[in-house]
Design a protein around this motif. Sequence first.
Motif, PDB file in Angstrom:
ATOM      1  N   VAL A 108      80.536  84.009  77.354  1.00 39.05           N
ATOM      2  CA  VAL A 108      79.114  83.722  77.569  1.00 39.05           C
ATOM      3  C   VAL A 108      78.784  83.727  79.063  1.00 39.05           C
ATOM      4  CG1 VAL A 108      77.332  81.956  77.321  1.00 39.05           C
ATOM      5  CG2 VAL A 108      78.879  82.442  75.414  1.00 39.05           C
ATOM      6  N   ILE A 109      79.601  83.063  79.871  1.00 36.86           N
ATOM      7  CA  ILE A 109      79.331  83.016  81.315  1.00 36.86           C
ATOM      8  C   ILE A 109      79.448  84.403  81.933  1.00 36.86           C
ATOM      9  CG2 ILE A 109      80.099  82.064  83.518  1.00 36.86           C
ATOM     10  CD1 ILE A 109      81.011  79.575  82.042  1.00 36.86           C
ATOM     11  N   ALA A 110      80.450  85.171  81.503  1.00 39.08           N
ATOM     12  CA  ALA A 110      80.626  86.522  82.049  1.00 39.08           C
ATOM     13  C   ALA A 110      79.417  87.396  81.749  1.00 39.08           C
ATOM     14  CB  ALA A 110      81.897  87.149  81.483  1.00 39.08           C
ATOM     15  N   LEU A 111      78.839  87.274  80.563  1.00 43.65           N
ATOM     16  CA  LEU A 111      77.661  88.073  80.223  1.00 43.65           C
ATOM     17  C   LEU A 111      76.418  87.590  80.964  1.00 43.65           C
ATOM     18  CD1 LEU A 111      78.120  88.563  76.372  1.00 43.65           C
ATOM     19  CD2 LEU A 111      78.534  90.227  78.188  1.00 43.65           C
ATOM     20  N   ILE A 112      76.277  86.272  81.106  1.00 42.18           N
ATOM     21  CA  ILE A 112      75.114  85.745  81.832  1.00 42.18           C
ATOM     22  C   ILE A 112      75.115  86.229  83.284  1.00 42.18           C
ATOM     23  CG2 ILE A 112      74.090  83.618  82.734  1.00 42.18           C
ATOM     24  CD1 ILE A 112      74.933  82.228  80.160  1.00 42.18           C
ATOM     25  N   ILE A 113      76.282  86.285  83.891  1.00 43.64           N
ATOM     26  CA  ILE A 113      76.381  86.766  85.275  1.00 43.64           C
ATOM     27  C   ILE A 113      76.352  88.288  85.323  1.00 43.64           C
ATOM     28  CG2 ILE A 113      77.832  86.815  87.340  1.00 43.64           C
ATOM     29  CD1 ILE A 113      78.917  84.083  86.516  1.00 43.64           C
ATOM     30  N   GLY A 114      77.038  88.921  84.386  1.00 41.93           N
ATOM     31  CA  GLY A 114      77.222  90.362  84.449  1.00 41.93           C
ATOM     32  C   GLY A 114      75.983  91.176  84.143  1.00 41.93           C
ATOM     33  N   TRP A 181      81.236  96.611  85.582  1.00 42.35           N
ATOM     34  CA  TRP A 181      81.386  98.055  85.515  1.00 42.35           C
ATOM     35  C   TRP A 181      80.929  98.599  84.170  1.00 42.35           C
ATOM     36  CZ3 TRP A 181      82.605 102.292  88.371  1.00 42.35           C
ATOM     37  CH2 TRP A 181      83.008 102.072  89.695  1.00 42.35           C
ATOM     38  N   LEU A 182      81.333  97.961  83.086  1.00 47.20           N
ATOM     39  CA  LEU A 182      80.974  98.450  81.757  1.00 47.20           C
ATOM     40  C   LEU A 182      79.475  98.352  81.515  1.00 47.20           C
ATOM     41  CD1 LEU A 182      82.122  99.562  79.115  1.00 47.20           C
ATOM     42  CD2 LEU A 182      82.402  97.211  78.324  1.00 47.20           C
ATOM     43  N   LEU A 183      78.880  97.211  81.839  1.00 46.26           N
ATOM     44  CA  LEU A 183      77.442  97.048  81.628  1.00 46.26           C
ATOM     45  C   LEU A 183      76.629  97.955  82.535  1.00 46.26           C
ATOM     46  CD1 LEU A 183      77.235  93.165  81.228  1.00 46.26           C
ATOM     47  CD2 LEU A 183      76.951  94.882  79.442  1.00 46.26           C
ATOM     48  N   ARG A 184      77.106  98.180  83.745  1.00 46.40           N
ATOM     49  CA  ARG A 184      76.382  99.075  84.656  1.00 46.40           C
ATOM     50  C   ARG A 184      76.283 100.479  84.061  1.00 46.40           C
ATOM     51  NH1 ARG A 184      77.861 103.026  87.915  1.00 46.40           N
ATOM     52  NH2 ARG A 184      76.535 103.556  89.703  1.00 46.40           N
ATOM     53  N   ASN A 185      77.352 100.954  83.439  1.00 42.44           N
ATOM     54  CA  ASN A 185      77.307 102.277  82.807  1.00 42.44           C
ATOM     55  C   ASN A 185      76.284 102.313  81.674  1.00 42.44           C
ATOM     56  OD1 ASN A 185      79.308 103.192  84.530  1.00 42.44           O
ATOM     57  ND2 ASN A 185      80.966 102.679  83.124  1.00 42.44           N
ATOM     58  N   PHE A 186      76.180 101.246  80.922  1.00 40.80           N
ATOM     59  CA  PHE A 186      75.187 101.199  79.854  1.00 40.80           C
ATOM     60  C   PHE A 186      73.774 101.206  80.417  1.00 40.80           C
ATOM     61  CE2 PHE A 186      78.706  99.084  77.379  1.00 40.80           C
ATOM     62  CZ  PHE A 186      78.878 100.152  76.521  1.00 40.80           C
TER      63      PHE A 186
END
Length: 301
Positions: A108-114, A181-186
Amino acid sequence: MTLINKAPSTRAITTGDIEGTSARARRRARAKRPVVTGILLAILCLLMLSPFIWMTLSVTKPTDVAFANPPVLWGYDFTFDAFVNLWETTYFSDYLVNTLVVAVVSTVIALIIGIPAAYALSRFPSYVSAILLVLALIFRALPRFAVVLPMYDISRALGIYDTTFALAIALVAINQPFTIWLLRNFFAEIPRELDEAAMIDGCTRIGMLRRVMIPLMGPGILTAGIFVFLFAFQEYLTALILTDSSSKTVPVFIATQLGQTLPMLQQAGAASMLLTIPVILIAFVAQKYLVAGLSDGAVKG
């Protein structure tokens, strides 16, 4: 005249027959390829699953039979004593809860920040963005000990050593570069015209991210979340360094059982099965989202 005309006719029929035979042979060869490929893939899957199959057989045998030499493959009483002893004689339930809490919190924290970080890096390309992405990649590639040992000192100094919070925060720091990196590509797959249209309608950057981007990023967020959860759920080295007893996770517990008595070794096998089964179930359930997310991005067109 009749004899002269027969030779070319006979030769034409023979050539056609040869071509037809060759075409049929090629069709038969193409038809056999999927069968051969399927057999090879089945053998490969069996070889890859053989350790798990062997462990399953070992933990469902009586202890004196499980470690017999030569191995006993049939003719034994099927039993779940290893699982029962695991739950009754150890604190496995507490370790499983710790593992789930750490995995969920860190995800959850990784997604909120990412999510906002990946959006900013995809929409505002510059030298600073490139440097940040390279630094994130370098941080991810560092040896784990180079990252975990400073975290051990920091958690000791802050008084949060051996807590699920400290372990979750450490895993967020370790997995955050991958998440960004993964979310940036999306995000890069989403046309920028949608940003402009939303801002023309009066949305701020945050409002546009919340109302437009995140709904479109559903498959991408799910993909990133599943990967981060699995990374945290199976993490061993970080949990070994940052926990002692109160926040011990299942991978650390399994390692402590190895090299002990035979019943403890069988308990380690049972714990490994209970740790592996959720991962397999998640992979089967979410495979459509994982494959689609990694190959196609968040949206098409």
